[in-house]
Write an enzyme that holds these catalytic residues in place. Structure first.
Site, PDB file in Angstrom:
ATOM      1  N   GLY A  52       0.856  -1.186   0.000  1.00  0.00           N
ATOM      2  CA  GLY A  52       0.000   0.000   0.000  1.00  0.00           C
ATOM      3  C   GLY A  52       0.885   1.225   0.000  1.00  0.00           C
ATOM      4  O   GLY A  52       1.773   1.343  -0.830  1.00  0.00           O
ATOM      5  N   GLU A  53       0.680   2.079   0.975  1.00  0.00           N
ATOM      6  CA  GLU A  53       1.475   3.307   1.060  1.00  0.00           C
ATOM      7  C   GLU A  53       1.945   3.445   2.499  1.00  0.00           C
ATOM      8  O   GLU A  53       1.127   3.680   3.394  1.00  0.00           O
ATOM      9  CB  GLU A  53       0.616   4.487   0.602  1.00  0.00           C
ATOM     10  CG  GLU A  53       1.405   5.500  -0.219  1.00  0.00           C
ATOM     11  CD  GLU A  53       2.447   6.196   0.625  1.00  0.00           C
ATOM     12  OE1 GLU A  53       3.633   6.227   0.244  1.00  0.00           O
ATOM     13  OE2 GLU A  53       2.072   6.686   1.697  1.00  0.00           O
ATOM     14  N   CYS A  84       6.127  -5.324   0.536  1.00  0.00           N
ATOM     15  CA  CYS A  84       6.279  -4.002  -0.075  1.00  0.00           C
ATOM     16  C   CYS A  84       6.145  -2.894   0.977  1.00  0.00           C
ATOM     17  O   CYS A  84       7.051  -2.748   1.785  1.00  0.00           O
ATOM     18  CB  CYS A  84       5.312  -3.846  -1.247  1.00  0.00           C
ATOM     19  SG  CYS A  84       5.839  -2.550  -2.370  1.00  0.00           S
ATOM     20  N   ARG A 143       6.329   0.160  -7.352  1.00  0.00           N
ATOM     21  CA  ARG A 143       7.014   1.206  -6.575  1.00  0.00           C
ATOM     22  C   ARG A 143       7.678   0.593  -5.328  1.00  0.00           C
ATOM     23  O   ARG A 143       7.490   1.042  -4.203  1.00  0.00           O
ATOM     24  CB  ARG A 143       6.031   2.324  -6.175  1.00  0.00           C
ATOM     25  CG  ARG A 143       5.569   3.136  -7.368  1.00  0.00           C
ATOM     26  CD  ARG A 143       4.550   4.189  -6.982  1.00  0.00           C
ATOM     27  NE  ARG A 143       5.070   5.156  -6.025  1.00  0.00           N
ATOM     28  CZ  ARG A 143       5.889   6.174  -6.313  1.00  0.00           C
ATOM     29  NH1 ARG A 143       6.274   6.369  -7.546  1.00  0.00           N
ATOM     30  NH2 ARG A 143       6.286   7.001  -5.386  1.00  0.00           N
ATOM     31  N   HIS A 178       4.969  -8.662  -4.266  1.00  0.00           N
ATOM     32  CA  HIS A 178       3.586  -8.918  -3.833  1.00  0.00           C
ATOM     33  C   HIS A 178       3.093 -10.314  -4.232  1.00  0.00           C
ATOM     34  O   HIS A 178       2.350 -10.441  -5.209  1.00  0.00           O
ATOM     35  CB  HIS A 178       2.649  -7.929  -4.526  1.00  0.00           C
ATOM     36  CG  HIS A 178       2.760  -6.521  -4.094  1.00  0.00           C
ATOM     37  ND1 HIS A 178       1.982  -5.974  -3.098  1.00  0.00           N
ATOM     38  CD2 HIS A 178       3.548  -5.516  -4.541  1.00  0.00           C
ATOM     39  CE1 HIS A 178       2.276  -4.690  -2.961  1.00  0.00           C
ATOM     40  NE2 HIS A 178       3.220  -4.390  -3.818  1.00  0.00           N
ATOM     41  N   GLU A 180       0.783 -11.959  -3.068  1.00  0.00           N
ATOM     42  CA  GLU A 180      -0.689 -12.040  -2.934  1.00  0.00           C
ATOM     43  C   GLU A 180      -1.398 -11.700  -4.243  1.00  0.00           C
ATOM     44  O   GLU A 180      -2.590 -11.941  -4.385  1.00  0.00           O
ATOM     45  CB  GLU A 180      -1.173 -11.126  -1.793  1.00  0.00           C
ATOM     46  CG  GLU A 180      -1.147  -9.626  -2.065  1.00  0.00           C
ATOM     47  CD  GLU A 180       0.234  -8.974  -1.930  1.00  0.00           C
ATOM     48  OE1 GLU A 180       1.241  -9.697  -1.792  1.00  0.00           O
ATOM     49  OE2 GLU A 180       0.293  -7.734  -1.963  1.00  0.00           O
TER      50      GLU A 180
HETATM   51  N1  GLN Z   1       6.098   2.918  -2.391  1.00  0.00           N
HETATM   52  C1  GLN Z   1       5.173   2.459  -1.388  1.00  0.00           C
HETATM   53  C2  GLN Z   1       5.536   2.980  -0.007  1.00  0.00           C
HETATM   54  O1  GLN Z   1       6.537   3.593   0.199  1.00  0.00           O
HETATM   55  C3  GLN Z   1       5.090   0.938  -1.367  1.00  0.00           C
HETATM   56  C4  GLN Z   1       4.423   0.448  -2.613  1.00  0.00           C
HETATM   57  C5  GLN Z   1       3.691  -0.860  -2.440  1.00  0.00           C
HETATM   58  O2  GLN Z   1       3.390  -1.303  -1.342  1.00  0.00           O
HETATM   59  N2  GLN Z   1       3.295  -1.429  -3.552  1.00  0.00           N
HETATM   60  O3  GLN Z   1       4.780   2.782   0.890  1.00  0.00           O
END
Ligand code: GLN
Length: 200
Positions: A52-53, A84, A143, A178, A180
């Site tokens: 996620g972020e 991630c 990312r 990922h 999943e």
């Molecule tokens: N770039 C995202 C972050 O810094 C991570 C991206 C992802 O989970 N697909 O949170």
């Protein structure tokens, strides 16, 4: 706590691709449920921190009163798997993160956010992961972070293009990619097995 054969595994549901992990965990033999509150965290044998972020996840963890409970969960040796953004959240130190970004920690490593660069924001690659038999897994990178360096207690499980993309320290597992999102649940299977062993 649950029968060892079917451990109960939570997915941190503050932000990110929660549903995909719930499905992958169920397919890999766990009872999976979302976790948003400290009381829910106390009921699970292990926890997945989704992609996620991570900046948003960090803020929401503070708002929901989850930062300290999650740090305590990891510090107590309970099994955690971060993908991630989740990998970022289990790192002890970050590069290219906002000053106020908090992590739960657990792995003695430095993780660089968005490391693969803009021109290469998303890609897929075959990744050999130590401890996963049956050939490489399909690594979906979005990312994605990489692991810049690790301490002595950290086992490097996979690299891509010279960069570390999967690690384990004790009961904490983390991947830049990922699993999943692929329908191949072998990495989730490894985590379910880690949770079973920890509960024994
Ligand atoms: N770039 C995202 C972050 O810094 C991570 C991206 C992802 O989970 N697909 O949170």
């Amino acid at each position: 706590m649950s029968e060892l054969s079917t451990p109960t595994i939570g997915v941190l549901a503050l932000q990110g691709d929660v549903r995909e992990h719930l499905k992958a965990l169920a397919d890999a033999g766990a009872q999976a449920r979302p976790v948003r509150r400290p009381e829910e965290l106390a009921e699970v044998d292990g926890l997945v921190i989704p992609g996620g972020e991570s900046t948003t996840m960090s803020k929401l963890a503070i708002v929901f009163g989850m930062l300290e409970p999650l740090r305590a969960f990891v510090a107590a040796g309970r099994p955690v798997y971060g993908t991630c953004a989740g990998m970022i959240m289990v790192a002890d130190k970050l590069l290219d993160a906002r000053e106020d970004q908090e992590t739960f920690g657990g792995v003695d490593m430095i993780v660089r956010r968005n490391a693969f660069g803009r021109q290469n924001e998303s890609f897929e690659a075959a990744i050999d992961v130590a401890g996963i038999p049956g050939g490489p897994v399909e690594g979906v990178f979005i990312r994605a972070p990489w692991v810049e360096s690790v301490g002595a207690a950290v086992e490097v499980l996979a690299t891509y293009d010279g960069h570390t993309v999967a690690v384990r320290q004790g009961n904490v597992l983390a991947t830049s990619f990922h699993p999943e999102l692929t329908g191949d649940h072998r990495v989730h299977g490894l985590f379910v097995e880690m949770v079973r062993s920890a509960a024994r």
